[in-house]
Scaffold this motif. Structure first.
Motif, PDB file in Angstrom:
ATOM      1  N   PRO A 380       0.841  -1.208   0.000  1.00 25.90           N
ATOM      2  CA  PRO A 380       0.000   0.000   0.000  1.00 25.90           C
ATOM      3  C   PRO A 380       0.870   1.250   0.000  1.00 25.90           C
ATOM      4  O   PRO A 380       1.966   1.266   0.577  1.00 25.90           O
ATOM      5  CB  PRO A 380      -0.776  -0.127   1.318  1.00 25.90           C
ATOM      6  CG  PRO A 380      -0.794  -1.584   1.628  1.00 25.90           C
ATOM      7  CD  PRO A 380       0.500  -2.134   1.090  1.00 25.90           C
ATOM      8  N   ASN A 473      -0.855 -11.807  -2.943  1.00 22.20           N
ATOM      9  CA  ASN A 473      -1.220 -10.384  -2.917  1.00 22.20           C
ATOM     10  C   ASN A 473      -1.957 -10.022  -1.642  1.00 22.20           C
ATOM     11  O   ASN A 473      -2.483  -8.920  -1.508  1.00 22.20           O
ATOM     12  CB  ASN A 473      -2.133 -10.051  -4.101  1.00 22.20           C
ATOM     13  CG  ASN A 473      -1.299  -9.794  -5.336  1.00 22.20           C
ATOM     14  OD1 ASN A 473      -0.099  -9.547  -5.242  1.00 22.20           O
ATOM     15  ND2 ASN A 473      -1.936  -9.866  -6.495  1.00 22.20           N
ATOM     16  N   GLN A 500      -5.535  -1.473  -1.679  1.00 25.79           N
ATOM     17  CA  GLN A 500      -4.900  -2.149  -2.818  1.00 25.79           C
ATOM     18  C   GLN A 500      -4.742  -1.197  -3.992  1.00 25.79           C
ATOM     19  O   GLN A 500      -5.525  -0.276  -4.157  1.00 25.79           O
ATOM     20  CB  GLN A 500      -5.764  -3.326  -3.299  1.00 25.79           C
ATOM     21  CG  GLN A 500      -5.754  -4.538  -2.400  1.00 25.79           C
ATOM     22  CD  GLN A 500      -6.938  -4.528  -1.454  1.00 25.79           C
ATOM     23  OE1 GLN A 500      -8.016  -4.082  -1.839  1.00 25.79           O
ATOM     24  NE2 GLN A 500      -6.741  -4.986  -0.238  1.00 25.79           N
TER      25      GLN A 500
END
Ligand code: B12
Ligand code: SF4
Length: 546
Positions: A380, A473, A500
């Motif tokens: 992030p 992820n 994300q």
């Protein structure tokens, strides 16, 4: 001005990534204020609108200081403040405001930011601002990304920005630094840098004189922090402007400048003119050194040459921070780290600043190569400040090995031994004690602790190992918890999915549109609304040219 609809405008400069605590940030955050939000505030007032400007240092009560009922909110954010900015934008959109994002995050990640803002601005000149003030419309779900053709040729000076500067400086309890610019862009082409494709452009030297004169009349002994990407490229011109305007000893200056610009005769002149702190970039012992003026010299020979140069700088300038980038592709094995330790031994007076290699979206040509090679991780934005995460998988290191070396180097750099040697070299002056505070605060010791924690997780937590390896992820809890903690009361306002982003958005946009590397942000046209996947830029507004 007849018929003008007078808007209520908010301008928010986020220098903190959320509510802050800690002594160093209380002392220094107000000194991190950016110039452009002040410029935007000046332009909005000049266009006849009512402006509330706040530099948010992490200690303000935003709800109390920023009016609730504004029509348009400009937010300036680095990528590290992106999630904070997204949350604030969501709050103000709910209250009916149109929101605009500018600053490094907008330049680097326009596709992502367009999901959370009505306008996302790259290069910004007065015309771009006037256009959106006239337009002032919600653009949802995808905001409009706009950019001027190039950097503005002129910006409002210190006199015009003064009320916003003074308001911000009032928040800095001791050291107060006035932000100024003498140039934009850079003639060098370091492939990892946001300014490697931006032409060097000096700003008007007459305005520089006027700014200095004005400041001398306001503050008994001002301190100026130059925000030029590379200060002193037009060295004689800038020094002459200072010498003709500033009586000796009346202003202290801080600047980022490459070593190649810092020959001894220039240092003598810088010292005479009040330069007290310089921040040259060294990057790596194995990169070829235009900036450091080391030519083809690499390895220990470069260490010796740069150390001699930095020690010479220190004979003239009391405070020097040498900046390194860790994890560059030219580095391999233990040697780069060991050489940096030798450098620290050889230059005890300089404060070492370390950045983990970071690919900031569209910032640099190198990022496209890294995305193509699938080496960019989706950390992030909140962690992308050169410290909290390295979002590029290193070419020549496994992660545990890399972090072992980073921990070892930071520990060495901020050990009591290094601190003692630094203090002896600096003397018990302000620079000497500043270095002690920095080394024992979040910047020195704090980083060693943080890197040690990450290294530990790489050994014990498969979710962390898989994320770093690019196999997963799913953001590890360690990082998700940290964003939640840092945003504090703003966390509930973070829109779903806003942690994300597409780490390869730049590559995807370039593949969708066969445009050259330099086409953004210096495109001949304003960028189109960003859709997913990003389509070819379309003319949205008139070309914005100053
Ligand atoms: C000066 C500078 C600093 C100064 C001043 C910071 C400040 N608040 O302005 C200092 C030394 C304090 C600093 C600190 C940091 N910096 Co710095 N810094 C720069 C530098 C060298 C120049 C930026 C600049 O002011 N240019 C002059 C302005 C006028 O031009 P511009 O930035 O291109 O802005 C144009 C547009 O973006 C737009 N615009 C800009 N701001 C705004 C705001 C609004 C509201 C709008 C509408 C438009 C707009 O208009 C401008 C004219 O076209 C850049 C590198 C570079 N070469 O650009 C890095 C850079 C901005 N820094 C960077 C980073 C990472 C940091 C730190 C996080 C490093 C760290 N670990 O501490 C901190 C964060 C500080 C903070 N929280 O505020 C990154 C940002 C990447 C990113 N996407 O976030 C950069 C790009 C360097 C890099 N690594 O590539 N930095
Ligand atoms: S010298 Fe500095 S500002 Fe210029 S391109 Fe290299 S890193 Fe960027």
């Amino acid at each position: 001005m007849a018929g003008l609809h007078r808007l209520r405008i908010g301008v928010l400069d986020l220098v903190s990534t959320g509510p802050a605590r800690g002594l160093y940030s209380r002392l220094m955050n107000a000194n991190l204020a950016s110039i452009m939000p002040q410029v935007i505030a000046v332009w909005c007032e000049a266009a006849g609108h009512r402006v509330s400007y706040i530099c948010y240092t992490g200690y303000e009560d935003l709800a109390a200081e920023m009016p609730r009922d504004i029509d348009m909110l400009f937010i300036s954010a680095f990528s590290e403040a992106a999630q904070f900015a997204y949350a604030i934008s969501a709050l103000y959109r709910q209250r009916g405001a149109v929101t605009v994002l500018g600053g490094p995050h907008a330049r680097c990640y326009p596709e992502d930011a367009c999901q959370y803002f009505d306008y996302v601005l790259g290069f910004t000149d007065r015309k771009v601002v006037d256009d959106i003030l006239r337009d002032c419309a919600p653009n949802r779900p995808h905001g409009l990304a706009l950019a001027a053709v190039r950097q503005p040729l002129q910006l409002p000076g210190v006199r015009e920005r003064w009320k916003f500067i003074a308001q911000t400086l009032a928040k800095a309890p001791t050291i107060k630094i006035v932000p100024m610019l003498a140039s934009l862009g850079c003639p060098y082409t370091c492939s990892f840098c946001i300014d490697s494709t931006v032409d060097y452009q000096p700003l008007d030297p007459y305005q520089l004189r006027e700014d200095l004169r004005f400041l001398l009349a306001q503050v008994p002994r001002p301190r100026i922090g130059w925000h030029d990407p590379n200060f002193g490229v037009r060295f004689d011109e800038t020094m002459t402007a200072i010498e003709e305007t500033v009586p000796p000893g009346r202003i202290d200056f801080i600047a980022e400048s490459s070593l190649s610009l810092l020959a001894e005769d220039r240092l003598v002149r810088l010292k005479r003119n009040g330069f007290k702190a310089l921040l040259p970039g060294i990057e790596s012992w194995f990169s070829l050194g235009n900036k450091a003026k080391t030519g083809k010299t690499v390895g220990m020979a470069k260490v010796q040459q740069v150390a001699d140069h930095v020690n010479m700088v220190l004979r003239h300038i009391p405070y020097v921070q040498t900046n390194f980038v860790l994890g560059l592709d030219c580095d391999e094995g233990p040697e780069p780290f060991e050489l940096t330790k030798r450098f620290i031994d050889l230059t005890p007076g300089a404060f070492p600043g370390y950045s983990l290699l970071t690919a900031f979206g569209r910032a640099a040509p190198l990022n496209l190569e890294l995305q193509r090679a699938d080496r960019v991780l989706p950390f992030p934005h909140h962690f992308l400040n050169n410290t909290l995460a390295m979002n590029v998988r290193p070419r020549h290191y496994e992660w545990p090995d890399f972090y072992d070396r980073v921990v070892d180097l930071t520990r060495y750099s901020f050990s009591w031994r290094a601190l003692g040697r630094r203090l002896t070299a600096n003397g018990s002056s302000i620079p000497g004690w500043m270095n002690v505070v920095r080394a024992r605060s979040s910047e020195g010791q704090g980083r060693t602790h943080y890197y040690t924690a990450v290294r530990g997780l790489l050994g014990t937590d498969t979710s962390v190992r898989d994320y770093f390896g690019g196999e997963s992820n799913v953001l590890p809890a360690f990082y998700a918890d940290r964003v939640r903690r840092d945003l504090g009361p703003f966390w509930p306002s973070l829109p779903p999915g806003a942690l994300q982003h597409d780490a390869n958005a730049y590559l995807h946009a370039e593949s969708a549109t066969p445009v050259s590397l330099s086409s953004w942000p210096s495109a001949e046209i304003g960028l189109a609304p960003v859709e997913a996947p990003v389509s070819a830029p379309r003319v949205l507004m008139e070309p914005t040219q100053t």
